[in-house]
Scaffold this motif. Structure first.
Motif, PDB file in Angstrom:
ATOM      1  N   LEU A 199      32.988 -44.920 -30.747  1.00  0.00           N
ATOM      2  CA  LEU A 199      31.550 -44.941 -31.009  1.00  0.00           C
ATOM      3  C   LEU A 199      31.312 -45.624 -32.355  1.00  0.00           C
ATOM      4  CD1 LEU A 199      30.445 -41.375 -29.920  1.00  0.00           C
ATOM      5  CD2 LEU A 199      29.889 -43.522 -28.821  1.00  0.00           C
ATOM      6  N   PRO A 206      25.567 -45.518 -32.564  1.00  0.00           N
ATOM      7  CA  PRO A 206      25.277 -44.954 -31.238  1.00  0.00           C
ATOM      8  C   PRO A 206      25.807 -45.811 -30.087  1.00  0.00           C
ATOM      9  CG  PRO A 206      23.370 -46.089 -32.046  1.00  0.00           C
ATOM     10  CD  PRO A 206      24.409 -46.172 -33.142  1.00  0.00           C
ATOM     11  N   ILE A 207      26.579 -46.854 -30.370  1.00  0.00           N
ATOM     12  CA  ILE A 207      27.032 -47.787 -29.335  1.00  0.00           C
ATOM     13  C   ILE A 207      28.428 -47.404 -28.865  1.00  0.00           C
ATOM     14  CG2 ILE A 207      27.538 -50.192 -28.793  1.00  0.00           C
ATOM     15  CD1 ILE A 207      25.542 -50.891 -31.061  1.00  0.00           C
ATOM     16  N   PRO A 208      28.592 -47.068 -27.567  1.00  0.00           N
ATOM     17  CA  PRO A 208      29.920 -46.692 -27.057  1.00  0.00           C
ATOM     18  C   PRO A 208      30.721 -47.910 -26.590  1.00  0.00           C
ATOM     19  CG  PRO A 208      28.265 -46.254 -25.401  1.00  0.00           C
ATOM     20  CD  PRO A 208      27.540 -46.768 -26.611  1.00  0.00           C
ATOM     21  N   GLY A 240      30.439 -41.760 -23.157  1.00  0.00           N
ATOM     22  CA  GLY A 240      29.870 -42.437 -24.319  1.00  0.00           C
ATOM     23  C   GLY A 240      28.356 -42.492 -24.272  1.00  0.00           C
ATOM     24  N   PHE A 241      27.800 -42.785 -23.102  1.00  0.00           N
ATOM     25  CA  PHE A 241      26.344 -42.800 -22.982  1.00  0.00           C
ATOM     26  C   PHE A 241      25.761 -41.409 -23.178  1.00  0.00           C
ATOM     27  CE2 PHE A 241      26.760 -46.828 -20.415  1.00  0.00           C
ATOM     28  CZ  PHE A 241      26.230 -47.633 -21.415  1.00  0.00           C
ATOM     29  N   CYS A 261      25.767 -40.799 -26.797  1.00  0.00           N
ATOM     30  CA  CYS A 261      24.726 -41.621 -27.401  1.00  0.00           C
ATOM     31  C   CYS A 261      23.361 -40.949 -27.261  1.00  0.00           C
ATOM     32  CB  CYS A 261      24.728 -42.994 -26.750  1.00  0.00           C
ATOM     33  SG  CYS A 261      23.476 -44.117 -27.378  1.00  0.00           S
ATOM     34  N   TYR A 279      23.197 -38.093 -29.675  1.00  0.00           N
ATOM     35  CA  TYR A 279      23.003 -38.620 -31.030  1.00  0.00           C
ATOM     36  C   TYR A 279      21.531 -38.966 -31.272  1.00  0.00           C
ATOM     37  CZ  TYR A 279      23.236 -41.897 -34.913  1.00  0.00           C
ATOM     38  OH  TYR A 279      23.025 -42.540 -36.083  1.00  0.00           O
ATOM     39  N   ILE A 280      20.929 -39.657 -30.317  1.00  0.00           N
ATOM     40  CA  ILE A 280      19.526 -40.048 -30.461  1.00  0.00           C
ATOM     41  C   ILE A 280      18.624 -38.807 -30.483  1.00  0.00           C
ATOM     42  CG2 ILE A 280      17.621 -41.214 -29.278  1.00  0.00           C
ATOM     43  CD1 ILE A 280      19.707 -43.310 -28.382  1.00  0.00           C
TER      44      ILE A 280
END
Length: 81
Positions: free
Chosen positions: A45, A48-50, A67-68, A71, A74-75
């Motif tokens: 990561l 926020p980009i996996p 990962g999404f 993300c 995280y957001i």
């Protein structure tokens, strides 16, 4: 605005959940050790980009979904602060 104690507390919770997931994954992988279930995969990561990688397309896809999901978490957390 979140205080520094709140941010540290969230960090401790995330690390604790990660360690518990590692132990659970190790435990369940030893219980269900099939010969064709092996493989390696990982997730990086950057913000926020996996970035996902794996030894098979199925593992890479599952890492990308994880990962999404992280993300989105995280957001969501950043929006609350």
């Amino acid at each position: 605005m979140a205080s520094s104690r709140d941010i540290i507390r969230v960090g401790y919770y995330l690390i604790s959940i990660g360690v518990l997931l590692l132990f659970a994954g190790f435990f369940f992988s030893t219980m269900h050790s099939d010969s064709d279930a092996g493989g390696l995969g990982g997730l990086i990561l950057i913000g926020p980009i996996p970035i996902a990688f794996g030894s098979s397309p199925q593992i890479t896809t599952s890492m990308l979904y994880a990962g999404f999901f992280m993300c989105l978490i995280y957001i969501f957390i950043r929006r609350k602060m």
